[in-house]
Each structure stands twice: as structure tokens, then as C-alpha cells.
Design a protein around this motif. Structure first.
Motif, PDB file in Angstrom:
ATOM      1  N   HIS A 133      -1.632 -11.497  -4.509  1.00 43.93           N
ATOM      2  CA  HIS A 133      -0.882 -10.443  -4.805  1.00 43.93           C
ATOM      3  C   HIS A 133       0.763 -11.417  -3.969  1.00 43.93           C
ATOM      4  O   HIS A 133       1.805 -10.949  -4.845  1.00 43.93           O
TER       5      HIS A 133
ATOM      6  N   THR B 100      -4.070  -5.124  -4.204  1.00 36.50           N
ATOM      7  CA  THR B 100      -4.872  -5.587  -5.750  1.00 36.50           C
ATOM      8  C   THR B 100      -4.599  -5.482  -7.142  1.00 36.50           C
ATOM      9  O   THR B 100      -5.404  -5.582  -8.368  1.00 36.50           O
ATOM     10  N   ASP B 101      -3.328  -5.172  -7.530  1.00 33.21           N
ATOM     11  CA  ASP B 101      -2.505  -4.423  -8.278  1.00 33.21           C
ATOM     12  C   ASP B 101      -1.938  -6.169  -9.268  1.00 33.21           C
ATOM     13  O   ASP B 101      -1.307  -6.414  -8.312  1.00 33.21           O
ATOM     14  N   ARG B 102      -2.634  -5.602 -10.443  1.00 38.28           N
ATOM     15  CA  ARG B 102      -2.142  -7.579 -11.406  1.00 38.28           C
ATOM     16  C   ARG B 102      -1.824  -6.335 -12.450  1.00 38.28           C
ATOM     17  O   ARG B 102      -2.317  -6.416 -13.660  1.00 38.28           O
ATOM     18  N   PRO B 103      -0.195  -6.176 -12.858  1.00 35.77           N
ATOM     19  CA  PRO B 103      -0.128  -5.877 -13.761  1.00 35.77           C
ATOM     20  C   PRO B 103       0.852  -6.338 -14.293  1.00 35.77           C
ATOM     21  O   PRO B 103       0.769  -7.734 -14.119  1.00 35.77           O
TER      22      PRO B 103
ATOM     23  N   LEU C  80       4.209  -1.954  -7.311  1.00 33.19           N
ATOM     24  CA  LEU C  80       2.961  -2.040  -7.530  1.00 33.19           C
ATOM     25  C   LEU C  80       2.557  -1.254  -6.132  1.00 33.19           C
ATOM     26  O   LEU C  80       3.058  -0.627  -5.344  1.00 33.19           O
ATOM     27  N   SER C  81       1.085  -1.094  -6.577  1.00 33.85           N
ATOM     28  CA  SER C  81       0.178   0.181  -6.453  1.00 33.85           C
ATOM     29  C   SER C  81      -0.636  -0.297  -4.913  1.00 33.85           C
ATOM     30  O   SER C  81      -0.978   0.146  -4.097  1.00 33.85           O
TER      31      SER C  81
ATOM     32  N   GLU D 228       1.067  -1.392   0.055  1.00 41.92           N
ATOM     33  CA  GLU D 228      -0.258   0.093  -0.284  1.00 41.92           C
ATOM     34  C   GLU D 228       1.254   1.276   0.023  1.00 41.92           C
ATOM     35  O   GLU D 228       0.478   2.079  -0.969  1.00 41.92           O
TER      36      GLU D 228
END
Length: 408
Positions: free
Chosen positions: A336, A360-363, A356-357, A291
Motif C-alpha cells: 500500500h 489492497t487496491d493495486r491500480p 485508491l479504494s 478505506e
């Protein structure tokens, strides 16, 4: 090239078009679209996904390729307690392995690629005993697999810099010989002179314009003291985004305010951390780090070597271990762990990639992203972590480099 009938990050079935090294477009497949060719074969223009998951390829950002024994007969563990004792045990045995070091290093890197890892950050021990021999073996393996994986090599003073005369010179020689990163280790407990140790490491980093990666096993207030010294030097030398603290599991056992303050300083200076998901120790505050935007990567550490019998060249296995040791059960948290093992580590090796932001970030699978990819069987990303199917197709820079655990 087209990758047909895959599910990016477990989403709807899609066809993915590559343009050279990059993802060009992701096209949802209309309902009722015909399945792929019955033999499931791939060609220079099409890869058959067969409904598998599409994920970014793995990035192992903490591995010791120079100490591997994968592929050799199993041997009993002979190491004793403490870093120095373990180092002496390794020093006593590593030359006596059944096959030469360059061969076993290249073999282990081959196994890693075949299982989906196309970005690797490997340590290579340099000291007055081995000189540059172990570094040269890792550099040779990098050259052997240069078309299949991107490898950064860390010159690593496993024995410290102050306990044996000439250690600092060997570390500098390693940078001249082609190492990409300068390493350090436990400046208080191993060398017992943290200022001098870190001045040597950061001095070489400044002189050769290379990043820093420091093993930090120190715990509690002592570990946080060493971390403070590392962060101070990072700020003073303007090395934001160029410093990584490996392990660091002992940094997070303080008060809530200490942990929050340390996370904020890591984020502000863009200091990364890498974990090997150890058991029985304080875990990282993974969600808080995510986060805050701290770069976190995952690695296998040693692989069935003189330090430990663990490790099998499979980052999907280590992803399971990361999720398990952190007590993750919810899908978003297990996914994650996958994001950390893939794009999290990739962002450490390539700082042009965004951090990662959040959890829930899935880049990594959007148009414009580099096509470093792995196709793996699984109903969902979480089930893929739980089941760890060997059915995988691996792409590096838009080219298939492994299929079915065999190099292409």
C-alpha cells in the motif's frame, strides 16, 4: 511496443503490449517460455523485463526542487528551530551555492526521473527576497525534461503573505508567470491571521482557476482549526478535488471521533493530503484514509538542502521510509505504501484517475492505463521496497526515458 517478461505488481510473468501512450493488453506468459535476449537490451519495439517487477512510475507530489543541493559538496546543517528561522537560514545561503540554481534544479529533476519518478509536483518559493527567480528555475527545468516527466509547479509563499509587504503581489505575479497551483502556509502560526491569509490564497485560486496546496505544520486544536477554515472555503467555493493539505501530521492526534470526522470531511470534499513520511511525529492514519477514499500522495520534500540533509531523489527510498515510520510489516501494507507513492500521487495530479479504494487496491497496470511505468528488480513488491535495487527501466507515456539510472 512490447515489454517482455515482467511481473505486474509481483504477479505472474507477463508480456505487456503498449499502443502509443497506453497499455493495450497484459498477456500471461505460458510456463516454460524462453527467457529474454541474453544481452537484455531494449529497442524501439521491445523492452526486456528479465523477470523484473512492473509498477506504475512514481509520483513525487511534495518536493522543493528550488532548494536542492543534490550533486553539490555536503555542508553542515545550519538551520534553527521553527519555519521562520529555517526560512531565514535558507534565504541567507541559497544564492551562494557552487553552481547556478537552474543547473542544480534541472540536475535534481534528472536524478528523480532516472530513478523512476515521472510525475512531479514541485514547490517554488516566491517572496520579496527572491521574487520569481526560484520559480523561473523550476519552470526551466520542467521545460528541459518536458518529454520525460510531467511537472506541476506550485507558487509557494514560504515566508507567509502578511509579514513582509508585497508578498501577496509576488504570489499573484507567480501565477501570471506560469505557476500551476497556488500555495499557502501555516495561516495561524506564521501569519497570525488565518482568515486573511486563506482569503488571499483562495481568492487567487478562484481568480486564476488553479488548485490550492497549503503547508500545514500546525498541531493539535490549532491545526484542526486551520483545517476547518480550509475545508469551509473548499465547500463554499465549490473547489472539491482542487485542494491539498501538505504535511498535516498534527491533525490526527485528537480523539478517535475527531479523526474519523476529519477523514470523512476530507473524503466528502475530495481534499487530498501529501506526506513526506517524517520521523518522530504523529503519523497519518493511512489505512483509514485509504478505506475512506481520501487521496494521499508521497514526496521527498527538500533534498539535501538548507532545511535538511535528507533526500536523495529516490522515491523508492522514500517509500521504504513511509512503510518504516508507520510500522508496516505485512506485505499488503508495504505494498500500500508503494501504491501511495505511485498511483496515489498520480491521482492527485490527475483527478481523472480514481482514488485508491483501500489498502489492497493495486491500480495503474491495466489495459487503458497510461504507460507511466518502472521496472525494478525484486522477488516481490515488498522485497523491492526493502532492497531498493538500482536496476530500473523507466517509461513515460509509453517511451523509455531512463535505463540503469541514466536518462535515455
Amino acid at each position: 511496443m512490447w515489454i517482455r517478461d515482467v511481473r505486474p505488481w509481483g504477479g505472474p510473468s507477463s508480456d505487456v503490449r503498449l499502443d502509443g501512450e497506453l497499455i493495450a493488453e497484459v498477456c500471461p506468459r505460458p510456463p516454460g517460455s524462453p527467457t529474454t535476449d541474453s544481452d537484455g537490451s531494449s529497442s524501439d519495439t521491445e523492452v526486456q523485463g528479465r523477470g523484473r517487477l512492473l509498477l506504475p512510475a512514481f509520483a513525487d507530489v511534495h518536493v522543493h526542487l528550488d532548494s536542492t543541493r543534490l550533486g553539490l559538496p555536503f555542508r553542515p546543517h545550519t538551520g534553527g528551530p521553527g519555519v521562520w528561522t529555517m526560512m531565514l537560514n535558507d534565504r541567507q545561503h541559497w544564492r551562494d551555492a557552487e553552481i547556478p540554481l537552474p543547473e542544480r534544479v534541472a540536475h535534481t529533476l534528472e536524478l528523480m526521473i532516472a530513478r523512476g519518478t515521472t510525475r512531479v509536483r514541485s514547490f517554488a518559493q516566491v517572496d520579496v527576497d527572491c521574487g520569481l527567480e526560484r520559480l523561473e528555475a523550476v519552470l526551466a527545468a520542467r521545460e528541459t525534461h518536458r518529454e520525460r516527466a510531467e511537472v506541476q509547479v506550485i507558487a509557494f509563499p514560504q515566508a507567509g503573505l502578511l509579514r513582509e509587504e508585497g508578498s501577496a503581489q509576488v504570489l499573484e505575479d507567480a501565477l501570471r508567470a506560469g505557476a500551476d497551483v497556488v500555495g499557502g502556509i501555516d495561516p495561524c502560526t506564521l501569519d497570525r491571521d488565518p482568515v486573511r491569509h486563506l482569503d488571499l490564497v483562495f481568492g487567487l485560486a478562484e481568480r486564476y482557476a488553479v488548485p490550492v496546496d497549503i503547508h500545514l505544520h500546525e498541531t493539535g486544536e490549532l491545526g484542526r482549526f486551520s483545517a476547518d477554515l480550509i475545508l469551509e472555503r473548499t465547500a463554499a467555493l465549490g473547489m472539491q478535488g482542487q485542494v491539498l493539505i501538505s504535511h498535516g501530521y498534527g491533525l490526527w492526534d485528537g480523539t478517535e471521533s475527531q479523526t474519523r470526522g476529519l477523514i470523512e470531511r476530507f473524503a466528502e470534499l475530495d481534499v487530498a493530503t501529501a506526506t513526506v513520511a517524517p520521523g518522530g511525529r504523529q503519523t497519518l492514519p493511512l489505512t483509514g484514509l485509504a478505506e475512506a477514499g481520501v487521496r494521499v500522495g508521497l514526496g521527498e520534500d527538500g533534498q539535501r538542502d538548507y532545511w535538511s540533509p535528507y533526500g536523495n531523489a529516490d522515491m523508492l527510498d522514500r517509500t521504504w521510509q513511509l512503510a518504516f515510520t508507520h510500522g508496516f510489516r505485512a506485505d499488503d501494507l508495504v505494498e500500500h505504501a508503494l501504491a501511495v507513492a505511485t498511483r496515489g500521487g498520480a491521482s492527485i495530479m490527475d483527478h481523472d484517475l480514481a482514488r485508491l479504494s483501500g489498502v489492497t487496491d493495486r491500480p495503474g497496470l491495466a489495459p487503458g492505463d497510461r504507460a507511466d511505468l518502472v521496472l525494478v528488480a525484486g522477488e516481490t513488491p515488498t522485497s523491492a521496497v526493502m532492497d531498493r535495487s538500482p536496476e530500473r527501466t523507466v517509461l513515460h507515456r509509453g517511451r523509455v526515458v531512463a535505463e540503469g539510472l541514466t536518462l535515455a
